[in-house]
Design an enzyme around this catalytic site. Sequence first.
Site, PDB file in Angstrom:
ATOM      1  N   HIS A 115       0.842  -1.202   0.000  1.00 25.35           N
ATOM      2  CA  HIS A 115       0.000   0.000   0.000  1.00 25.35           C
ATOM      3  C   HIS A 115       0.880   1.256   0.000  1.00 25.35           C
ATOM      4  CE1 HIS A 115      -2.576   3.093   1.981  1.00 25.35           C
ATOM      5  NE2 HIS A 115      -3.395   2.637   1.053  1.00 25.35           N
ATOM      6  N   THR A 147       1.264   3.665   1.807  1.00 21.76           N
ATOM      7  CA  THR A 147       1.874   4.116   3.055  1.00 21.76           C
ATOM      8  C   THR A 147       3.018   3.210   3.525  1.00 21.76           C
ATOM      9  OG1 THR A 147       0.223   2.834   4.221  1.00 21.76           O
ATOM     10  CG2 THR A 147      -0.233   5.179   3.942  1.00 21.76           C
ATOM     11  N   LYS A 148       3.254   2.103   2.849  1.00 20.92           N
ATOM     12  CA  LYS A 148       4.244   1.152   3.336  1.00 20.92           C
ATOM     13  C   LYS A 148       5.659   1.469   2.802  1.00 20.92           C
ATOM     14  CE  LYS A 148       1.148  -1.481   5.472  1.00 20.92           C
ATOM     15  NZ  LYS A 148      -0.221  -0.975   5.452  1.00 20.92           N
ATOM     16  N   VAL A 149       6.656   0.806   3.378  1.00 20.76           N
ATOM     17  CA  VAL A 149       8.063   1.046   3.013  1.00 20.76           C
ATOM     18  C   VAL A 149       8.294   0.843   1.514  1.00 20.76           C
ATOM     19  CG1 VAL A 149      10.384   0.034   3.250  1.00 20.76           C
ATOM     20  CG2 VAL A 149       9.044   0.566   5.283  1.00 20.76           C
TER      21      VAL A 149
END
Length: 372
Positions: free
Chosen positions: A184, A186-188
């Site tokens: 997603h 927002t992930k790393v």
Amino acid sequence: MTQKEKPIYVTEPNLPPLDELIPYLEQIWKNKHLTNGGPFHQQLEDALCDYLDVPYISLFTNGTIALITALKALGVSGEVITTPYSFVATSHSLLWNDITPVFVDIDPVTLNLDPDKIDEAITSRTTAIMPVHVYGQPCEVEAIDKIAKQNNLKVIYDAAHAFGVKNHDVGILNYGDLSVLSFHATKVFNTFEGGAIVSPDEETKYYIDQLKNFGFVNETTVVETGINGKMNEFSAAVGLLQLQYIDEAIEKRKAIDVTYREGLKNIAGIRCHSQAEKWQSNYSYFPIFVEDKYPLSRDDLYEKLKTNGINARRYFYPLITEFPMYQELASIQVNNVKVAEDVAANVICLPIYPELSKQDILSVLEHICVAP
Ligand SMILES: *Cc1c(COP(=O)(O)O)cnc(C)c1O
């Protein structure tokens, strides 16, 4: 202190250089293979197996569909032991499979499912454990593995926070029966939306690939009630490009982690999350815990930061067990998640993302230091 014009968010999505994406798009437009296992999909699976040091991976449209499919792939049913201290998708994936979540408390140091409390939650209906590597910190994988073997349970790790994390030099995604990733925004590592399941063998991967494509095994044969979980070519192309910059992105996150730790170390009542020597982090989150000695309550500090344009987040507050669809469960009636409640009441995740400027980091620190 003047109000900031643009708020500082807890995270900002990582984007690769736009000009480098254009040739990938031209390729997609040229060959008109938009999804259903196109060339970029294939390339990204290979590249991720390499980077993450795992044998087999199946790309998905998002992490939640991947979690739901992972449970289905292993035929999990009845009750599954899981943690209340996570993003709600973890246990929602159980409800989508008509599985009863059994919430067990977390360890106060790792903030992951406490292995010592799993045994007493096992019943004749238990078929699996679904732990989460919260904030990317590895679960106690050996202890969990032992309990699972003794009780003939499957283990599916929600590894949404653990992209690239290593435990004693072994990629964390190699533990358990399956591990599930989220890509997603927002992930790393992001592909706008996306996810994956890591499998230990070819047979399991093959079955998962059927499940994510409606259960088709060839043009005319459907063998399972599958779902549409396929990653499209645009996301796969973004992923291939992101992968070229991932080490750099993690290095930048690490530098922010170091600056925060240094800046917060002498503030009474502010505690940083533990940092074990034996595991290699991806610096995906920077949680702090607001304790009694701090002059403000957690919520007052949260509001103060917000007023000053710093949108920190209280991950994971409220606990999953607070949401209405979990209220009737037997496991939450006994009030057995006290540690998780305590942590959820004290946590704030500070902004951390590769492009966070030094000036913004110092501004965050300044607002925490000069309390009230
Ligand atoms: C992000 C996240 C998910 C869900 O992933 P999506 O790709 O957003 O569907 C699941 N579990 C945890 C712990 C997460 O943080």
